[in-house]
Motif scaffolding. Structure first.
Motif, PDB file in Angstrom:
ATOM      1  N   PHE A  28       0.547  -1.291   0.197  1.00 25.61           N
ATOM      2  CA  PHE A  28      -0.027  -0.219   0.207  1.00 25.61           C
ATOM      3  C   PHE A  28       0.663   1.028  -0.057  1.00 25.61           C
ATOM      4  O   PHE A  28       0.544   2.293  -0.905  1.00 25.61           O
ATOM      5  CB  PHE A  28      -1.086  -0.336   1.237  1.00 25.61           C
ATOM      6  CG  PHE A  28      -2.215   1.087   1.293  1.00 25.61           C
ATOM      7  CD1 PHE A  28      -3.037   0.524   0.438  1.00 25.61           C
ATOM      8  CD2 PHE A  28      -1.669   2.563   1.744  1.00 25.61           C
ATOM      9  CE1 PHE A  28      -4.407   1.554   0.464  1.00 25.61           C
ATOM     10  CE2 PHE A  28      -2.652   3.203   1.865  1.00 25.61           C
ATOM     11  CZ  PHE A  28      -4.050   2.944   0.695  1.00 25.61           C
ATOM     12  N   LEU A  29       2.067   1.068   0.688  1.00 21.93           N
ATOM     13  CA  LEU A  29       2.505   2.340   1.265  1.00 21.93           C
ATOM     14  C   LEU A  29       3.359   2.373  -0.355  1.00 21.93           C
ATOM     15  O   LEU A  29       3.703   3.912  -0.926  1.00 21.93           O
ATOM     16  CB  LEU A  29       3.755   2.005   2.018  1.00 21.93           C
ATOM     17  CG  LEU A  29       3.656   2.432   3.205  1.00 21.93           C
ATOM     18  CD1 LEU A  29       5.056   1.664   4.393  1.00 21.93           C
ATOM     19  CD2 LEU A  29       2.985   3.733   3.786  1.00 21.93           C
ATOM     20  N   GLY A  30       4.189   1.469  -1.042  1.00 23.90           N
ATOM     21  CA  GLY A  30       4.505   1.313  -2.742  1.00 23.90           C
ATOM     22  C   GLY A  30       3.851   2.159  -4.025  1.00 23.90           C
ATOM     23  O   GLY A  30       3.795   2.891  -4.644  1.00 23.90           O
ATOM     24  N   ILE A  31       2.265   1.831  -3.560  1.00 24.83           N
ATOM     25  CA  ILE A  31       1.151   2.402  -4.095  1.00 24.83           C
ATOM     26  C   ILE A  31       1.075   3.696  -4.180  1.00 24.83           C
ATOM     27  O   ILE A  31       1.325   4.553  -5.633  1.00 24.83           O
ATOM     28  CB  ILE A  31      -0.933   1.906  -3.866  1.00 24.83           C
ATOM     29  CG1 ILE A  31      -0.254   0.405  -3.990  1.00 24.83           C
ATOM     30  CG2 ILE A  31      -1.632   2.707  -4.551  1.00 24.83           C
ATOM     31  CD1 ILE A  31      -1.546  -0.639  -3.310  1.00 24.83           C
ATOM     32  N   GLN A  32       1.323   4.826  -3.236  1.00 27.22           N
ATOM     33  CA  GLN A  32       1.547   6.156  -3.001  1.00 27.22           C
ATOM     34  C   GLN A  32       2.161   6.291  -3.959  1.00 27.22           C
ATOM     35  O   GLN A  32       2.207   7.697  -4.538  1.00 27.22           O
ATOM     36  CB  GLN A  32       0.805   5.804  -1.094  1.00 27.22           C
ATOM     37  CG  GLN A  32      -0.283   5.722  -0.770  1.00 27.22           C
ATOM     38  CD  GLN A  32      -1.232   5.506  -1.566  1.00 27.22           C
ATOM     39  OE1 GLN A  32      -1.730   7.191  -2.058  1.00 27.22           O
ATOM     40  NE2 GLN A  32      -2.723   5.210  -2.110  1.00 27.22           N
TER      41      GLN A  32
END
Length: 453
Positions: A28-32
């Motif tokens: 999820f952090l990578g998505i952002q």
């Protein structure tokens, strides 16, 4: 195994779940970070990780991902041997992870043009999870097997099959009967074989067990425990036929602090109210289906035994023909019971027939989690034939329970005994954590329609 709030959990499962959590949270952090094209990747990750809402969203995503894998049964490695079943469970897990990720993305993520990038990232995380789990299982099992010597009870060999030895990293070195122990040189055996643990399974040990030698083994670093404790830890139930009353009297557990009972009651009431409101449409649909298929009342009420043997009336949707026991004495429900209607078969399999018991929970007669409430006539019979059966009534009966999710529907004295082993484990180790575990496994059981009749 490690004990978490009185419940024994496999270290292997915790190890793998922690890795799953890190992968899903990092996704999820990578998505952002990838979505924020105005900064370099390293600066973007740093700024996003420092944003409370995004960090919270990432942690929630990881937790819901673990929930999805748990509900799908992907922390039970026995399902991995069946390729078809594993694929079905994996598909269910992926769908749930997609759903939860989309909801979190909508609620927490700042808008940006690459709004579908997180869907690709979920696919990538699934691949990483598969690689991680394969590597973790292989490395975790290598060289970590505990070699166990069992002393004194032939009964062990029969019921060891109920423990998943491979999943628990256990290797049986030898099982010695009481007759073999008379001429057995424990010291010589230990010197010639690798033994990490000795399990004593002798109800009568006087003059039959080499206590000084066993004490020497203990002081030398070899773990020593009773069979009842070993079985409880690795099978998550209590071997009723092998234990003495002293095991229950002097052992840990069976604590019900007022704080725990209060928290449990508050959570029961809140959950029952929320679920009742959310399932009103289901109530209407099931009620119409029951009424259309066969004449008679929609709801069914029957006397059951509650906490401290206090009787109460349980509420259910009617799943049998009217007057199913008219002219007959009470009988156990059996597989393919002719008294069950077609609608009844479906609502029993999906547990929808038990929705009205939310009213019993609100009244304080039942809890969300506890032993299954049984009929007085069966309780009287079971208390006469099964040791310790009455002890299950020191807690409130439950809409679901540890025995209900771990063992099929009881339809005989033998089934009742097997279920009591799980019920006593729950009563002995009762906690909010065990309740949460039970509720999550209940969702899994309902989703894959296991265990009802």
């Amino acid at each position: 195994m490690i004990r978490i709030f009185n419940h024994y959990v496999s270290l292997t499962i915790l190890f793998i779940a922690f890795g799953d959590f890190l992968i899903l949270t990092g996704t999820f952090l990578g998505i952002q970070a990838i979505g924020d094209s105005s900064q370099s990747l390293s600066r973007s990750i740093g700024s996003i990780a420092g944003t409370p809402s995004i960090l919270l969203a990432s942690l929630i995503t990881g937790a819901l991902g673990i929930l999805s894998l748990f509900i799908s049964g992907l922390y039970d490695f026995t399902h991995f041997t069946d390729s078809k079943e594993f694929k079905i469970r994996l598909a269910v897990a992926i769908i749930m992870i997609f759903f939860f990720t989309e909801m979190i993305h909508i609620l927490f993520s700042p808008p940006h043009p690459k709004k579908y990038l997180h869907i690709i990232a979920v696919f990538i995380s699934i691949v990483i999870l598969a690689i991680w789990r394969t590597a973790a299982v292989n490395f975790r099992f290598k060289g970590s097997t505990e070699k166990v010597l069992f002393l004194g009870n032939a009964h062990i060999a029969k019921i060891l099959s109920e423990i998943n030895l491979q999943r628990n990293n256990i290797a049986v070195v030898r099982i010695l009967s009481q007759e073999e122990l008379a001429d057995f040189d424990l010291a010589d055996f230990i010197s010639k074989n690798t033994v990490h643990r000795i399990v004593v399974a002798m109800n009568d040990r006087r003059g039959k067990l080499d206590i000084p030698r066993l004490l020497h083994c203990k002081m030398s670093g070899i773990k020593v425990c009773e069979w009842g404790t070993f079985y409880e830890i690795h099978a998550n139930k209590i071997d009723i036929m092998s234990i003495n009353p002293s095991f229950l009297i002097f052992g840990e557990g069976f604590r019900q602090p007022k704080v725990l009972r209060l928290i449990k009651r508050v959570l029961d009431s809140l959950m029952a109210l929320v679920v009742l409101i959310l399932t009103i449409p289901l109530f209407i649909i099931v009620a119409i289906a029951v009424k259309l298929e066969s004449p008679g009342p929609i709801f069914y009420s029957q006397e059951r035994v509650g906490r401290y043997n206090k009787p109460f009336h349980i509420y259910k949707f009617r799943s049998m023909v009217t007057d199913a026991e008219k002219g007959n004495s009470p009988v156990w429900a059996k597989k393919n019971d002719s008294r069950i209607t077609r609608v009844g078969q479906f609502i029993r399999k999906t547990r929808l027939d038990e929705l009205p018991q939310l009213l019993n929970i609100l009244k304080g007669e039942m809890s969300f989690v506890g032993p299954r409430p049984e009929r007085p006539v069966f309780v009287k019979e079971l208390e006469e034939k099964i040791p310790f059966y009455s002890q299950r009534h020191i807690v409130k009966p439950g809409l679901t329970g540890w025995a209900q999710i771990r063992y099929e529907y009881g339809a005989s004295i033998e089934d009742a005994l097997k279920k009591l082993e799980y019920d006593l484990y729950y009563v002995k180790n009762m906690s909010i954590f065990l309740d949460i575990m039970t509720i999550m496994e209940t969702v899994h059981v309902v989703l894959f329609r296991k265990g009802s009749r």
